[in-house]
Design a protein around this motif. Sequence first.
Motif, PDB file in Angstrom:
ATOM      1  N   PHE A  67       0.895  -1.161   0.000  1.00 17.05           N
ATOM      2  CA  PHE A  67       0.000   0.000   0.000  1.00 17.05           C
ATOM      3  C   PHE A  67       0.931   1.208   0.000  1.00 17.05           C
ATOM      4  CE2 PHE A  67      -3.004  -3.182   1.467  1.00 17.05           C
ATOM      5  CZ  PHE A  67      -4.142  -2.832   0.750  1.00 17.05           C
ATOM      6  N   HIS A  68       1.061   1.835  -1.159  1.00 15.19           N
ATOM      7  CA  HIS A  68       2.064   2.896  -1.329  1.00 15.19           C
ATOM      8  C   HIS A  68       1.500   4.299  -1.133  1.00 15.19           C
ATOM      9  CE1 HIS A  68       0.140   2.651  -5.294  1.00 15.19           C
ATOM     10  NE2 HIS A  68       0.471   3.929  -5.421  1.00 15.19           N
ATOM     11  N   ARG A  69       0.192   4.427  -1.050  1.00 15.66           N
ATOM     12  CA  ARG A  69      -0.435   5.747  -0.875  1.00 15.66           C
ATOM     13  C   ARG A  69      -1.533   5.601   0.166  1.00 15.66           C
ATOM     14  NH1 ARG A  69      -4.257   8.931  -4.791  1.00 15.66           N
ATOM     15  NH2 ARG A  69      -4.006  11.039  -4.005  1.00 15.66           N
ATOM     16  N   VAL A  70      -1.325   6.233   1.307  1.00 15.17           N
ATOM     17  CA  VAL A  70      -2.249   6.121   2.423  1.00 15.17           C
ATOM     18  C   VAL A  70      -2.564   7.526   2.929  1.00 15.17           C
ATOM     19  CG1 VAL A  70      -2.454   5.341   4.815  1.00 15.17           C
ATOM     20  CG2 VAL A  70      -1.441   3.827   3.093  1.00 15.17           C
ATOM     21  N   ILE A  71      -3.849   7.879   2.865  1.00 12.10           N
ATOM     22  CA  ILE A  71      -4.261   9.205   3.322  1.00 12.10           C
ATOM     23  C   ILE A  71      -5.416   9.029   4.299  1.00 12.10           C
ATOM     24  CG2 ILE A  71      -5.085  11.496   2.658  1.00 12.10           C
ATOM     25  CD1 ILE A  71      -3.872  10.979  -0.147  1.00 12.10           C
ATOM     26  N   ASP A  72      -5.120   9.289   5.582  1.00  6.08           N
ATOM     27  CA  ASP A  72      -6.138   9.183   6.622  1.00  6.08           C
ATOM     28  C   ASP A  72      -7.310  10.087   6.243  1.00  6.08           C
ATOM     29  OD1 ASP A  72      -7.430   8.536   8.964  1.00  6.08           O
ATOM     30  OD2 ASP A  72      -6.177   9.801  10.239  1.00  6.08           O
ATOM     31  N   ASN A  73      -8.510   9.599   6.477  1.00  3.46           N
ATOM     32  CA  ASN A  73      -9.728  10.339   6.168  1.00  3.46           C
ATOM     33  C   ASN A  73      -9.959  10.470   4.655  1.00  3.46           C
ATOM     34  OD1 ASN A  73     -12.053  11.370   7.344  1.00  3.46           O
ATOM     35  ND2 ASN A  73     -11.373  13.484   7.101  1.00  3.46           N
ATOM     36  N   PHE A  74      -9.368   9.535   3.872  1.00  2.00           N
ATOM     37  CA  PHE A  74      -9.604   9.535   2.425  1.00  2.00           C
ATOM     38  C   PHE A  74      -9.596   8.106   1.888  1.00  2.00           C
ATOM     39  CE2 PHE A  74      -7.692  10.608  -1.973  1.00  2.00           C
ATOM     40  CZ  PHE A  74      -8.945  10.588  -2.568  1.00  2.00           C
ATOM     41  N   MET A  75      -8.395   7.493   1.719  1.00  3.80           N
ATOM     42  CA  MET A  75      -8.330   6.153   1.151  1.00  3.80           C
ATOM     43  C   MET A  75      -6.941   5.546   1.355  1.00  3.80           C
ATOM     44  SD  MET A  75      -6.449   6.159  -1.890  1.00  3.80           S
ATOM     45  CE  MET A  75      -5.170   7.363  -1.680  1.00  3.80           C
ATOM     46  N   ILE A  76      -6.854   4.213   1.097  1.00  5.15           N
ATOM     47  CA  ILE A  76      -5.565   3.534   1.042  1.00  5.15           C
ATOM     48  C   ILE A  76      -5.458   2.913  -0.357  1.00  5.15           C
ATOM     49  CG2 ILE A  76      -5.530   3.134   3.531  1.00  5.15           C
ATOM     50  CD1 ILE A  76      -6.121   0.159   2.990  1.00  5.15           C
ATOM     51  N   GLN A  77      -4.285   3.046  -0.986  1.00  3.03           N
ATOM     52  CA  GLN A  77      -4.095   2.610  -2.367  1.00  3.03           C
ATOM     53  C   GLN A  77      -2.927   1.649  -2.473  1.00  3.03           C
ATOM     54  OE1 GLN A  77      -3.986   5.840  -5.200  1.00  3.03           O
ATOM     55  NE2 GLN A  77      -2.803   4.659  -6.688  1.00  3.03           N
ATOM     56  N   ASN A 161      -8.560   0.362   8.638  1.00  3.39           N
ATOM     57  CA  ASN A 161      -8.473   1.533   9.525  1.00  3.39           C
ATOM     58  C   ASN A 161      -7.111   1.638  10.199  1.00  3.39           C
ATOM     59  OD1 ASN A 161     -11.034   2.578   8.961  1.00  3.39           O
ATOM     60  ND2 ASN A 161     -11.998   1.188  10.424  1.00  3.39           N
ATOM     61  N   LYS A 162      -6.494   0.504  10.502  1.00  5.10           N
ATOM     62  CA  LYS A 162      -5.140   0.503  11.070  1.00  5.10           C
ATOM     63  C   LYS A 162      -4.140   1.069  10.050  1.00  5.10           C
ATOM     64  CE  LYS A 162      -2.088  -3.220  12.324  1.00  5.10           C
ATOM     65  NZ  LYS A 162      -2.040  -4.602  12.808  1.00  5.10           N
ATOM     66  N   ILE A 163      -4.283   0.641   8.797  1.00  7.22           N
ATOM     67  CA  ILE A 163      -3.382   1.111   7.738  1.00  7.22           C
ATOM     68  C   ILE A 163      -3.561   2.610   7.508  1.00  7.22           C
ATOM     69  CG2 ILE A 163      -2.793   0.935   5.277  1.00  7.22           C
ATOM     70  CD1 ILE A 163      -3.651  -2.064   5.489  1.00  7.22           C
ATOM     71  N   LYS A 164      -4.809   3.078   7.461  1.00  8.18           N
ATOM     72  CA  LYS A 164      -5.060   4.503   7.175  1.00  8.18           C
ATOM     73  C   LYS A 164      -4.484   5.421   8.246  1.00  8.18           C
ATOM     74  CE  LYS A 164      -9.310   5.571   9.525  1.00  8.18           C
ATOM     75  NZ  LYS A 164     -10.161   6.660   9.714  1.00  8.18           N
ATOM     76  N   THR A 181       6.244   2.534   7.743  1.00  8.41           N
ATOM     77  CA  THR A 181       6.435   1.096   7.879  1.00  8.41           C
ATOM     78  C   THR A 181       5.658   0.456   6.740  1.00  8.41           C
ATOM     79  OG1 THR A 181       6.554   1.257  10.290  1.00  8.41           O
ATOM     80  CG2 THR A 181       6.079  -0.917   9.369  1.00  8.41           C
ATOM     81  N   ALA A 182       6.363  -0.239   5.849  1.00  8.10           N
ATOM     82  CA  ALA A 182       5.716  -0.812   4.663  1.00  8.10           C
ATOM     83  C   ALA A 182       4.620  -1.801   5.045  1.00  8.10           C
ATOM     84  CB  ALA A 182       6.744  -1.502   3.789  1.00  8.10           C
ATOM     85  N   VAL A 183       3.487  -1.676   4.365  1.00  7.86           N
ATOM     86  CA  VAL A 183       2.408  -2.647   4.497  1.00  7.86           C
ATOM     87  C   VAL A 183       2.406  -3.456   3.210  1.00  7.86           C
ATOM     88  CG1 VAL A 183      -0.056  -3.023   4.828  1.00  7.86           C
ATOM     89  CG2 VAL A 183       1.054  -1.082   5.947  1.00  7.86           C
TER      90      VAL A 183
END
Length: 192
Positions: A67-77, A161-164, A181-183
Motif C-alpha cells: 500500500f504505497h499511498r495512504v491518506i487518513d480520512n480519504f483512502m488507502i491505495q 483503519n489501522k493502515i489509514k 512502515t511498509a504494508v
Amino acid sequence: MTRRVAMTMTLAATLVAGPALAQDAPKVKFTTTAGDIVVEVYPDKAPKTVENFLQYVKDKHYDGTVFHRVIDNFMIQGGGYEPNFNEKKTRPPVMHEGAAAFGKGLKNEAGMLAMARTNNPNSATAQFFINVKDNAFLDPTLRQDGYTVFGKVVGGMDVVNKIKAMPTGAGGPFPSDVPKTAVVITSATLVK
C-alpha cells in the motif's frame, strides 16, 4: 390475486434474492503484514473491471506489492509497487465503467473498493484503492467520469483503519503519503 398482493410478493422475492446474489459474489483475501482484508467484487455491476482485477489476482500480481499511498480520512491505495518502489508491469488498461457501476448502486463510500487511475478515465490497470470515508466527489457526474467502484470490504475493515492511521512521509518517487512502515500484500487469493 390482487395487484397489491402480487407486487408485495414480487418485492419479497426480490428482497430474498438480493442477499443471495451478494453471497455468490467472488471474494478475494488480501493477506498483509498488517492483517487480512477480504473484499467481495460485483461482476454484475462492473464486469470488465472485475474480470481485470480477478485476472491480476490469479496471476499473483498483487503478491509482494505494498500500500504505497495512504491518506487518513480519504483512502488507502495499493497493487502497483513492490517494497523497493519498482512498479510492477501491467496489462493494457481496462475500459472505464464508473457511470455504469454508479447507476447500479456502487458509490465511493467507506469500505468500497475502486480502481485507481490517472486523469485519463480509461487508464486503470492493476492499482486499486479502498475508501476509508464517504468520498462522493469521486463518483461519476455529468461533469466528471469519476472512479469505478467494483467491490467492498466484507472482512478486515479494522485492518484498513489501522493502515489509514499509519504515519506517512516521502518514499521512493512519492513526496508524501507513503507509510513509514511498509504494508506488504503477501498474497491475494480468490476465496470464493
